[in-house]
Design a protein around this motif. Structure first.
Motif, PDB file in Angstrom:
ATOM      1  N   PRO A 295       0.806  -1.224   0.000  1.00 30.74           N
ATOM      2  CA  PRO A 295       0.000   0.000   0.000  1.00 30.74           C
ATOM      3  C   PRO A 295       0.841   1.276   0.000  1.00 30.74           C
ATOM      4  O   PRO A 295       0.438   2.282  -0.549  1.00 30.74           O
ATOM      5  N   PHE A 299       0.090   2.823  -5.442  1.00 28.88           N
ATOM      6  CA  PHE A 299      -1.078   3.591  -5.082  1.00 28.88           C
ATOM      7  C   PHE A 299      -2.249   3.197  -5.955  1.00 28.88           C
ATOM      8  O   PHE A 299      -2.638   3.914  -6.862  1.00 28.88           O
ATOM      9  N   SER A 300      -2.771   2.021  -5.692  1.00 25.84           N
ATOM     10  CA  SER A 300      -3.890   1.570  -6.504  1.00 25.84           C
ATOM     11  C   SER A 300      -4.771   0.667  -5.657  1.00 25.84           C
ATOM     12  O   SER A 300      -4.322  -0.325  -5.099  1.00 25.84           O
ATOM     13  N   ALA A 301      -6.044   1.046  -5.546  1.00 26.58           N
ATOM     14  CA  ALA A 301      -6.950   0.291  -4.686  1.00 26.58           C
ATOM     15  C   ALA A 301      -7.109  -1.142  -5.173  1.00 26.58           C
ATOM     16  O   ALA A 301      -7.122  -2.076  -4.378  1.00 26.58           O
ATOM     17  N   GLU A 302      -7.169  -1.314  -6.510  1.00 27.89           N
ATOM     18  CA  GLU A 302      -7.383  -2.672  -7.032  1.00 27.89           C
ATOM     19  C   GLU A 302      -6.187  -3.564  -6.768  1.00 27.89           C
ATOM     20  O   GLU A 302      -6.325  -4.717  -6.404  1.00 27.89           O
ATOM     21  N   GLN A 304      -4.006  -3.171  -4.368  1.00 24.90           N
ATOM     22  CA  GLN A 304      -3.967  -3.445  -2.928  1.00 24.90           C
ATOM     23  C   GLN A 304      -4.996  -4.504  -2.546  1.00 24.90           C
ATOM     24  O   GLN A 304      -4.733  -5.374  -1.716  1.00 24.90           O
ATOM     25  N   ARG A 305      -6.167  -4.414  -3.192  1.00 24.13           N
ATOM     26  CA  ARG A 305      -7.215  -5.381  -2.888  1.00 24.13           C
ATOM     27  C   ARG A 305      -6.753  -6.790  -3.265  1.00 24.13           C
ATOM     28  O   ARG A 305      -6.928  -7.736  -2.505  1.00 24.13           O
ATOM     29  N   HIS A 324      -4.469   2.607 -12.920  1.00 26.90           N
ATOM     30  CA  HIS A 324      -4.340   3.873 -13.647  1.00 26.90           C
ATOM     31  C   HIS A 324      -3.220   4.700 -13.053  1.00 26.90           C
ATOM     32  O   HIS A 324      -3.290   5.187 -11.947  1.00 26.90           O
ATOM     33  N   GLY A 325      -2.151   4.751 -13.778  1.00 25.93           N
ATOM     34  CA  GLY A 325      -1.032   5.609 -13.379  1.00 25.93           C
ATOM     35  C   GLY A 325      -0.942   6.711 -14.404  1.00 25.93           C
ATOM     36  O   GLY A 325      -1.886   7.486 -14.553  1.00 25.93           O
ATOM     37  N   GLU A 328      -4.076   4.388 -18.474  1.00 23.96           N
ATOM     38  CA  GLU A 328      -4.917   3.299 -17.999  1.00 23.96           C
ATOM     39  C   GLU A 328      -4.291   1.971 -18.427  1.00 23.96           C
ATOM     40  O   GLU A 328      -3.957   1.797 -19.591  1.00 23.96           O
ATOM     41  N   GLU A 527     -14.706  14.076 -30.369  1.00 24.48           N
ATOM     42  CA  GLU A 527     -14.517  13.997 -28.912  1.00 24.48           C
ATOM     43  C   GLU A 527     -13.256  13.203 -28.581  1.00 24.48           C
ATOM     44  O   GLU A 527     -12.887  12.270 -29.291  1.00 24.48           O
ATOM     45  N   LYS A 528     -12.674  13.565 -27.466  1.00 24.27           N
ATOM     46  CA  LYS A 528     -11.369  13.006 -27.110  1.00 24.27           C
ATOM     47  C   LYS A 528     -11.419  11.476 -26.962  1.00 24.27           C
ATOM     48  O   LYS A 528     -10.489  10.768 -27.326  1.00 24.27           O
ATOM     49  N   LYS A 529     -12.545  10.995 -26.447  1.00 23.60           N
ATOM     50  CA  LYS A 529     -12.598   9.558 -26.162  1.00 23.60           C
ATOM     51  C   LYS A 529     -12.550   8.700 -27.431  1.00 23.60           C
ATOM     52  O   LYS A 529     -12.262   7.515 -27.371  1.00 23.60           O
TER      53      LYS A 529
ATOM     54  N   GLN B  36      -0.950   1.810   7.353  1.00 21.95           N
ATOM     55  CA  GLN B  36      -1.448   0.932   6.289  1.00 21.95           C
ATOM     56  C   GLN B  36      -2.929   1.173   6.039  1.00 21.95           C
ATOM     57  O   GLN B  36      -3.383   1.181   4.897  1.00 21.95           O
ATOM     58  N   ALA B  43      -6.170   4.988  -1.168  1.00 20.98           N
ATOM     59  CA  ALA B  43      -6.176   4.375  -2.500  1.00 20.98           C
ATOM     60  C   ALA B  43      -7.612   4.164  -2.975  1.00 20.98           C
ATOM     61  O   ALA B  43      -7.938   4.410  -4.134  1.00 20.98           O
ATOM     62  N   LEU B  44      -8.474   3.723  -2.048  1.00 16.36           N
ATOM     63  CA  LEU B  44      -9.892   3.540  -2.387  1.00 16.36           C
ATOM     64  C   LEU B  44     -10.498   4.846  -2.875  1.00 16.36           C
ATOM     65  O   LEU B  44     -11.195   4.885  -3.900  1.00 16.36           O
ATOM     66  N   GLU B  47      -9.192   5.938  -6.242  1.00  9.97           N
ATOM     67  CA  GLU B  47      -9.812   5.151  -7.306  1.00  9.97           C
ATOM     68  C   GLU B  47     -11.228   5.641  -7.589  1.00  9.97           C
ATOM     69  O   GLU B  47     -11.642   5.769  -8.743  1.00  9.97           O
ATOM     70  N   GLU B 136     -20.677  18.527 -25.052  1.00  8.29           N
ATOM     71  CA  GLU B 136     -19.276  18.695 -24.633  1.00  8.29           C
ATOM     72  C   GLU B 136     -19.228  19.510 -23.339  1.00  8.29           C
ATOM     73  O   GLU B 136     -19.968  20.474 -23.187  1.00  8.29           O
ATOM     74  N   ARG B 153      -3.138  12.742  -5.306  1.00 11.45           N
ATOM     75  CA  ARG B 153      -2.122  11.704  -5.297  1.00 11.45           C
ATOM     76  C   ARG B 153      -0.846  12.202  -4.600  1.00 11.45           C
ATOM     77  O   ARG B 153      -0.241  11.506  -3.804  1.00 11.45           O
TER      78      ARG B 153
END
Lengths: 609, 243
Positions: A295, A299-302, A304-305, A324-325, A328, A527-529, B36, B43-44, B47, B136, B153
């Motif tokens: 942890p 730095f990622s919840a997933e 860590q999970r 996602h740093g 993605e 659009e950007k996506k 911890q 982190a949760l 996210e 948009e 972050r």
């Protein structure tokens, strides 16, 4: 507590032991000497007294005056005090007594014995002179009868004094022995100490992992063998260390080479090993994460999970997680719990790899299948419908028939265009794969001019101004036909998605080693996506609208492939409402092309060597 | 008298040499655990913010629902952290840096929970945007959310590395996000006048921008808590660059 050094400890111990021993010996010797001396003095005094008794005349003894003279004579001769005592105990003469009377002496034990006819010697305290004395008494016999007693006495002090020098000699010898022993012990102790110090120093060096210095000259042979054992031990340790270092090196090499991310955590979930791939995938760069927990480092919840679950389950676990740093990412990750030989838990190994690209390709493929069926089905349905209507014979009007046939013709054209595009795409791909693309050095301006000319009519029809900008001297290695096709596709798109009265520009800019041709419009934008997927086959930004304005859905994909066939790439930049800019970037090998080829050959030969 | 005094001294000596180090290591373990826990919570939350922004950007209703449902997990984690903090305070009576750490964690905990709520709100906005024809955003959603997420972050990273410089940089970054929010407000005002038929979407977007701006503020609070923890200085009401 202060600890003394070895030699002092040894010396102190020996001082105590030898000191006590020698002291005891001296004391014993002294008392024995004195005892012997006294015994000797007693017996000689006894002899003297017997002799004196025999040589004394009774008459003389009985008359006090004569007795006194006699006693003094004898006292001088025998070096003792001489006393004459009558049978009744009266003292007739005494060599040392002042004229005064002496106490009755009959009760003295030696006198008693002498009067009974036995010459006796005793040692006793004299109340008269208040000192220890040795006495010897012998009877003076007249006609078988003791009439008087002669007693000799010598002070103990005199005898002891005569022994004094002997005793002193004993003491001196004892003292000398003591000093000798102590010095020997001190010297031996010092050497022992220097040997042990050297050994301890060597052991310390060994423990610190330093090189063992050559052995000093040991005084004791035992230390030489200890040193030999140390040297053997050192070699063993060195070999182990070398082995460990080589294992470590191999492991590092393996971890650094593999493209999967590897993280190893210990039993308290702290990172103890992480490879370069893991650092790259998790955007950790050079950050020091050794000793941190997951942890803290990731730095990622997933993530860590997953780590928590892996810890809780205690079984190998695998899954896909989103991360996602800087971008993605999707990871395929698996965990493995590590156990020691005695199956105690020592840590967990995490291995993960990026599957973003694979997932994306899977999406592209399934979308492609769906899209291509749709794109092909639409015109076919239309054609089928009109053909069936015409076959049904219900339509009589000449005009309607012509209109229907016109639609059928248009849809057939569309179908043809799609198939044509698919074919050219596959040709492009094949050309790219087999590297059979034919590139020639040619002027860029005529190519751009030709493509603009081809689109001019369509631009005019929508009242869009179409301009281009290109220096007439720019040369490029291109396939003119393909590049023109790509540019026509881009310009055509720009016109389609521009508003009435808009403006489309084609601009070629030359860089140091590259060439960029940009087609820019001020139309509706994207659009950007959608931007990341826009070059995919049949990808539609707006499903309804695109088909209205026509097109096969393959135009941009062809542009991308043509750019790639030229060793370049295509990019897009767009802001909704402001317009889009599509660019083809071509790298120009220029005059160095042949040189580069040579360089590559050289590198390959050197690698073979 | 003297006889009575001697044993007391002995007991004190024992306290000094044996009792204290033992409780110290217990406290260390407790603080490690808290660290911890707060990291897991952060982190949760991070996210959740990320997903909320993505749900707005991609019109992703499913993702937005996920964010809203995920808020309860954040809430329960917040309660756990708070209970752990209170336990540590009651059991070990920490002083100096340990006390400051626990107090900072308590405050951070609140801030994080609040950020979780805000991101759930953003996800809610995404749901309502999805009900209307797409439009948009009237502001650069991408760059605003990127800035906000970077602040969040960095604030959390400064907690991990105990880096007060990084925490300070978060404080300075806040003004950029505020600026975007102000610009958005003006933009929406104009757009509503120009295209009143889009008023609902525009106002929804404005509220997304406001939530993001609030998240940035909370990130600043966290950074200030970190500075308090490291330096013991309360910088909350001093302008940046004056410490």
């Amino acid at each position: 507590m202060k600890r003394f050094s070895l030699r002092w400890q040894l010396t102190a111990l020996l001082v105590a032991i030898t000191g006590v021993t020698i002291l005891a010996l001296c004391i014993t010797a002294r008392s024995e000497l004195i005892k012997a001396g006294v015994r000797e003095a007693q017996s000689s005094l006894l002899q003297k007294s017997i002799f004196a008794a025999k040589s004394s005349k009774v008459n003389q003894v009985l008359t006090p005056k004569d007795a006194q003279i006699l006693s003094e004579e004898q006292g001088e001769a025998l070096a003792a005090r001489v006393t004459y005592i009558l049978k009744d105990g009266t003292v007739t003469a005494d060599s040392k007594a002042e004229n005064g009377h002496l106490a009755e002496h009959s009760n003295r034990p030696e006198v008693k014995n002498a009067l009974l006819g036995r010459a006796t010697s005793v040692m006793r305290y004299s109340t008269t002179l208040e000192r220890d004395f040795i006495y010897a008494a012998a009877p003076i016999i007249d006609h078988q009868d003791p009439v008087a007693v002669i007693r000799l006495s010598v002070p103990l002090e005199t005898i002891v004094r005569s022994l004094e020098s002997s005793i002193r000699r004993v003491y001196i010898v004892g003292g000398l022995c003591f000093i000798l022993i102590i010095s020997v012990v001190y010297i031996v102790g010092s050497r022992l100490e220097s040997d042990t110090t050297a050994t301890v120093f060597a052991l310390t060096e060994l423990a610190a992992g330093n090189i063992l210095s050559p052995p000093p000259n040991f005084s004791f042979r035992a230390f030489d063998s200890i040193w030999n054992i140390l040297r053997t031990l050192r070699n063993v340790v060195d070999k182990r260390a070398d082995l460990l270092a080589s294992i470590e090196r191999d492991l590092d090499a393996i971890l650094m080479t593999i493209t999967d991310g590897v993280i190893l955590v210990d039993s308290s979930d702290k990172i103890i090993r992480i490879n370069g791939a893991a650092r790259n995938l998790l955007d950790l760069d050079k950050k020091n994460v050794i000793g941190l927990s997951i942890p803290e480092a990731v730095f990622s919840a997933e993530f860590q999970r997953f780590v928590r679950n892996a810890g809780a389950r205690g079984k190998p676990l695998s899954g896909t997680i989103a991360f996602h740093g800087s971008s993605e990412k999707l990871f395929q990750i698996s965990s493995h719990r590590l156990k020691d030989f005695d199956s105690t838990f020592v840590g967990t190994l995490f291995v993960f790899s990026e599957v973003t690209h694979i997932r994306r390709l899977e999406n592209v493929r399934s979308d492609f299948v769906a899209n291509v069926s749709h794109e092909l089905k639409t015109p076919v349905t239309s054609i089928k419908g009109f053909v069936e209507t015409l076959l049904g014979g219900g339509v009589d009007d000449e005009k309607d028939i012509t209109r229907f046939l016109g639609i059928i013709s248009a849809q057939t054209d569309r179908l043809h265009a799609i198939i044509e595009d698919l074919l050219s795409l596959s040709r492009l791909e094949e050309g790219q794969r087999k590297r059979t693309m034919h590139l020639v050095r040619s002027r860029l301006r005529p190519i751009i001019e030709a493509s603009v000319r081809e689109c001019a009519a369509r631009a005019d029809a929508r009242n869009i101004s179409l301009v281009f900008e290109c220096s007439p001297t720019v040369d490029a290695y291109v396939n003119p036909g393909l590049l023109e096709q790509a540019l026509v596709n881009l310009i055509d798109n720009a016109i389609k998605y521009s508003l009435e009265g808009g403006r489309v520009e084609v601009i070629a800019t030359e860089g140091q080693r590259d060439l960029t041709i940009t087609v820019q419009d001020n139309g509706i934008g994207i659009e950007k996506k959608h931007l990341s997927r826009i070059f995919e086959r049949f990808y539609r930004v707006d499903k309804g609208r695109s088909r209205d304005v026509g097109g096969t859905g393959l135009g941009l994909s062809i542009v991308k492939h043509i750019a790639q066939a030229h060793g370049g790439f295509a990019t897009v930049e767009s802001h909704p409402g402001k317009g889009s800019a599509f660019s083809i970037h071509l790298t120009q090998p220029a005059a160095e092309e042949s040189l580069q080829a040579n360089g590559q050959d050289f590198m390959e030969t050197s690698r073979r060597m | 008298m003297i006889k009575n005094k001697a044993p007391t001294n002995v007991i004190q000596a024992n306290f000094g040499s044996e009792f204290k180090p033992m409780s110290r290591s217990h406290l260390d373990r407790e603080i490690e655990k808290l660290k911890q826990m707060i990291l897991a919570l952060s982190a949760l939350v991070e996210e959740s913010v990320h997903r909320a922004v993505r749900s707005v950007r991609d019109n992703d209703v499913e993702l937005a629902r996920m964010v809203i449902d995920g808020d309860s997990e954040i809430d329960s984690a917040e309660v756990d952290v708070e209970e752990e903090c209170l336990k540590a305070l009651a059991l070990y009576q920490p002083v100096t840096i340990d006390l400051r750490f626990i107090v900072a964690v308590l405050k951070m905990n609140n801030d994080l929970e609040r950020i979780g709520d805000l991101s759930a709100n953003i996800a809610g906005r995404a749901l309502s945007l999805a009900k209307h024809p797409p439009l948009e955003p009237p502001f650069d959603l991408e760059s605003m959310s990127e800035k906000t997420q970077k602040m969040l972050r960095d604030a959390l990273q400064s907690l991990v590395t105990m880096d007060s410089n990084l925490a300070n940089s978060v404080r300075t970054a806040d003004s950029a996000v505020d600026e975007i929010h102000r610009a958005t407000y003006k933009r929406v005002q104009e757009e509503v006048k120009r295209t009143p038929q889009h008023a609902t979407q525009l106002i929804t977007y404005l509220s997304v921008a406001r939530h993001l701006e609030r998240i940035a503020d909370q990130a600043t609070n966290i950074a200030e808590d970190v500075i308090y923890m490291i330096d013991g200085a309360i910088v909350r009401h001093t302008p940046e660059g004056q410490i």
